[in-house]
Design a protein around this motif. Sequence first.
Motif, short mmCIF file in Angstrom:
data_model
loop_
_atom_site.label_atom_id
_atom_site.label_comp_id
_atom_site.label_asym_id
_atom_site.label_seq_id
_atom_site.Cartn_x
_atom_site.Cartn_y
_atom_site.Cartn_z
N ARG A 37 1.81 11.58 -1.25
CA ARG A 37 0.94 10.89 -2.20
C ARG A 37 1.30 11.24 -3.65
O ARG A 37 1.70 12.37 -3.96
CB ARG A 37 -0.53 11.24 -1.94
N LYS A 87 2.27 1.72 -3.42
CA LYS A 87 1.23 2.03 -4.40
C LYS A 87 0.81 3.49 -4.35
O LYS A 87 0.57 4.11 -5.39
CB LYS A 87 0.02 1.12 -4.15
N HIS A 88 0.74 4.06 -3.15
CA HIS A 88 0.12 5.37 -2.99
C HIS A 88 1.10 6.53 -2.85
O HIS A 88 0.68 7.69 -2.83
CB HIS A 88 -0.82 5.36 -1.78
N ASN A 89 2.40 6.24 -2.74
CA ASN A 89 3.36 7.32 -2.46
C ASN A 89 4.40 7.48 -3.55
O ASN A 89 4.80 6.50 -4.20
CB ASN A 89 4.05 7.05 -1.12
N GLU A 107 -2.66 9.26 -8.19
CA GLU A 107 -2.70 8.13 -7.28
C GLU A 107 -3.71 7.09 -7.75
O GLU A 107 -4.80 7.42 -8.22
CB GLU A 107 -3.10 8.62 -5.88
N ASN A 157 0.83 -1.21 0.00
CA ASN A 157 0.00 0.00 0.00
C ASN A 157 0.86 1.26 0.00
O ASN A 157 0.56 2.23 -0.70
CB ASN A 157 -0.92 0.01 1.22
N SER A 215 -7.84 3.44 -4.04
CA SER A 215 -7.73 2.38 -3.04
C SER A 215 -9.10 1.76 -2.80
O SER A 215 -10.08 2.47 -2.58
CB SER A 215 -7.17 2.96 -1.74
#
Length: 239
Positions: A186, A157-159, A190, A154, A193
Amino acid sequence: NEVSLPHLNVASLSVILIVSTFYESAFYYARWRESLVEQERLRRVPPGSQLEGLKIQVNPHFLFKSLNTLAYIIPEDPERGVRFVQELSRVYRYILEIRSYRLVPLQTELDFLDAYTFLLKERFGDKMHVEYHIPQEARQQQIIPLSLQMLFENAIKHNEISSAHPLTISLRVEDGTLYVRNTLRRKLQEQPSTGVGLQNIRNRYAFFTQQEVKIDETEDYFVVGLPLMPAQTAVNSRQ
């Protein structure tokens, strides 16, 4: 020019390991596709049956990106390529072996995380840092399998992960809780999620303990607190 035998052996071993990895990847990719079809059903079954919901979080894109990384490593350093394949094999072997476990010792999960982190470090280099601050006595306590891997995934994936803004993930234990904290920056575009992974972890923990999974977000950090459970909690840790 004659090719030296040691170099030839390393190259041959690399090819064999790559082919083996492709065969394994086909199996796990098929399982992932099946899991997507069953995702809604898994949300409605008791928490004790939701390990499959965690397994689908092992994103197949991770495998494809790992193979791309391997393709760059082998021409430059075949021996390093062999080590990469060995660690990749450890990751997927663990996923296969813990299929019947609902809880595992934290040390077991950390051993798996070492192999997983090795692959990530080969991909991101010094753009990613991982720090452990875990006392020895906490390492035999119990944790939900694959929960740490999902939190790492996670975070990636998001940063944003760059030389200017490296990703740092730290693990520390405080008052019986394992806190996984990652720097928060972020991505501009993005990926959405679904929240399925965190919800599955929450549901699984609710099956074993009244302690809740803690989630906290600040301007600079995202933190998840996973309760650690004593070994006796897992009297029937296999499903």
